[in-house]
Scaffold this motif. Sequence first.
Motif, mmCIF file in Angstrom:
data_model
loop_
_atom_site.group_PDB
_atom_site.id
_atom_site.type_symbol
_atom_site.label_atom_id
_atom_site.label_comp_id
_atom_site.label_asym_id
_atom_site.label_seq_id
_atom_site.Cartn_x
_atom_site.Cartn_y
_atom_site.Cartn_z
ATOM 1 N N VAL A 84 -4.295 9.502 3.100
ATOM 2 C CA VAL A 84 -4.891 8.165 3.120
ATOM 3 C C VAL A 84 -3.827 7.134 2.796
ATOM 4 O O VAL A 84 -2.687 7.480 2.482
ATOM 5 C CB VAL A 84 -6.022 8.066 2.064
ATOM 6 N N PHE A 85 -4.186 5.869 2.861
ATOM 7 C CA PHE A 85 -3.349 4.861 2.218
ATOM 8 C C PHE A 85 -4.258 4.045 1.314
ATOM 9 O O PHE A 85 -5.439 3.878 1.576
ATOM 10 C CB PHE A 85 -2.528 4.024 3.194
ATOM 11 N N PHE A 86 -3.694 3.626 0.230
ATOM 12 C CA PHE A 86 -4.506 2.943 -0.777
ATOM 13 C C PHE A 86 -3.808 1.670 -1.213
ATOM 14 O O PHE A 86 -2.609 1.487 -1.043
ATOM 15 C CB PHE A 86 -4.777 3.862 -1.980
ATOM 16 N N GLY A 99 -7.728 1.491 -4.673
ATOM 17 C CA GLY A 99 -8.805 1.825 -3.745
ATOM 18 C C GLY A 99 -8.255 2.342 -2.425
ATOM 19 O O GLY A 99 -7.295 1.797 -1.887
ATOM 20 N N ILE A 100 -8.897 3.374 -1.915
ATOM 21 C CA ILE A 100 -8.516 3.926 -0.614
ATOM 22 C C ILE A 100 -9.091 3.015 0.458
ATOM 23 O O ILE A 100 -10.298 2.771 0.486
ATOM 24 C CB ILE A 100 -9.071 5.352 -0.453
ATOM 25 N N MET A 125 0.842 -1.180 0.000
ATOM 26 C CA MET A 125 0.000 0.000 0.000
ATOM 27 C C MET A 125 0.874 1.226 0.000
ATOM 28 O O MET A 125 2.067 1.139 0.297
ATOM 29 C CB MET A 125 -0.891 -0.041 1.239
ATOM 30 N N GLN A 126 0.302 2.338 -0.304
ATOM 31 C CA GLN A 126 1.083 3.555 -0.310
ATOM 32 C C GLN A 126 0.311 4.675 0.361
ATOM 33 O O GLN A 126 -0.929 4.710 0.339
ATOM 34 C CB GLN A 126 1.430 3.968 -1.733
ATOM 35 N N LEU A 127 1.078 5.580 0.914
ATOM 36 C CA LEU A 127 0.503 6.795 1.473
ATOM 37 C C LEU A 127 0.203 7.741 0.314
ATOM 38 O O LEU A 127 0.918 7.745 -0.690
ATOM 39 C CB LEU A 127 1.502 7.437 2.431
ATOM 40 N N ALA A 128 -0.844 8.546 0.471
ATOM 41 C CA ALA A 128 -1.202 9.476 -0.599
ATOM 42 C C ALA A 128 -2.016 10.624 -0.038
ATOM 43 O O ALA A 128 -2.620 10.511 1.034
ATOM 44 C CB ALA A 128 -2.012 8.760 -1.675
ATOM 45 N N ARG A 129 -2.015 11.717 -0.780
ATOM 46 C CA ARG A 129 -2.905 12.822 -0.451
ATOM 47 C C ARG A 129 -4.011 12.838 -1.498
ATOM 48 O O ARG A 129 -3.766 12.636 -2.690
ATOM 49 C CB ARG A 129 -2.136 14.151 -0.459
ATOM 50 N N VAL A 130 -5.250 13.046 -1.049
ATOM 51 C CA VAL A 130 -6.367 13.168 -1.981
ATOM 52 C C VAL A 130 -6.337 14.582 -2.541
ATOM 53 O O VAL A 130 -6.437 15.560 -1.781
ATOM 54 C CB VAL A 130 -7.720 12.910 -1.283
ATOM 55 N N ILE A 131 -6.162 14.692 -3.869
ATOM 56 C CA ILE A 131 -6.001 16.030 -4.454
ATOM 57 C C ILE A 131 -7.120 16.436 -5.404
ATOM 58 O O ILE A 131 -7.118 17.541 -5.922
ATOM 59 C CB ILE A 131 -4.651 16.163 -5.196
#
Lengths: 88, 88, 88, 88, 88
Positions: free
Chosen positions: E55-57, E77-78, E1-7
């Motif tokens: 989030v992580f997805f 998917g988040i 999984m990866q960390l991400a920002r919802v943009i």
Amino acid sequence: MQLARVIGDVVATHKDEHLTGMKLLVLQPLAADGAAFGRTLVAVDAVGAGVGETVFFVRGKEASFPFHPTWVPTDAGIVGIVDHWDLG
Amino acid sequence: MQLARVIGDVVATHKDEHLTGMKLLVLQPLAADGAAFGRTLVAVDAVGAGVGETVFFVRGKEASFPFHPTWVPTDAGIVGIVDHWDLG
Amino acid sequence: MQLARVIGDVVATHKDEHLTGMKLLVLQPLAADGAAFGRTLVAVDAVGAGVGETVFFVRGKEASFPFHPTWVPTDAGIVGIVDHWDLG
Amino acid sequence: MQLARVIGDVVATHKDEHLTGMKLLVLQPLAADGAAFGRTLVAVDAVGAGVGETVFFVRGKEASFPFHPTWVPTDAGIVGIVDHWDLG
Amino acid sequence: MQLARVIGDVVATHKDEHLTGMKLLVLQPLAADGAAFGRTLVAVDAVGAGVGETVFFVRGKEASFPFHPTWVPTDAGIVGIVDHWDLG
């Protein structure tokens, strides 16, 4: 899927039994402009392709679908021979 | 699939039970010209390969097919030892 | 699979119910020479690993195999703690 | 999934039978700012997309889900036509 | 999984029927130090995330697990909203 040119073949006497009789081809992926792009790989052939032809191949478990229900342990398979492609 | 050279092995006493007894080898992927290409990885061995040999391996869930019906949690597996490959 | 160092952990109160109680660790993949290589990621832990340890992890649906038959929505899972690895 | 522009199509008379009648389109993935990003690929079309349209596509076995229960050997499929996207 | 920002988010009137009603968000993956890293992508949301959140997805078929038994054709998917993460 990706476009690719068949550039060689692999001979492997000792391999997983479900790969017995499979043709193993070396592919060079191509970008949409026809230039070589990305790393070469080895794919099983499901359509009778040969060295020099332009094909498209599938990655992942999907590569074993044409051999269903045999569980062929491959992650790349040629699924079509390209007549031509057009950029619109 | 990709061509690779077996360059080492991994010792892991504490691991998922379905990996017990599996040989874990370190692979260096190779391009079609035989040069090292891309990152090293760890693969399970389904064909009796050893350090120094040239092999081809499969990525993804397909890597567990040779051990079916055991659900081996691996994403890379050696499925053939390469005698030679030819570029056409 | 890839070698990695466990470099951190993630706290997420609000997550998919099948991830409840799972330990989420931040991994830095390693090349065969032990150097950091490639992007960090978040993995579930199936073997009791902790920050600072060297592990190997699996990508893809295979990462949920240790939790079978629960369908854990993860694409990366630690499946072994590395004692050492040797390059031949 | 990724955003992409449909930039062409592929003609392949000789292909896996489960691809018969499928529209094969060439996609250029797009970054969030709308710029071309990454390599072109070939995808099957599940939603009636055409050259010039902006779409989003799925990679992997999931690309064959819209055709379930047929096991279409594809690893990329267009699953939506984009009206617009907004960066918040 | 990866960390991400919802943009951002994506509006697509015409899409695969199994995506109907799904929230489609644009993600920017993050490295462990919080910096943007790698290409943006589109993910379905399984946990009620919104623009601006971290989030992580999950990638791959696993992204459709939260919607089981519906075969949602998504490859991202988040699955969690991140409270914080710690590097040890």
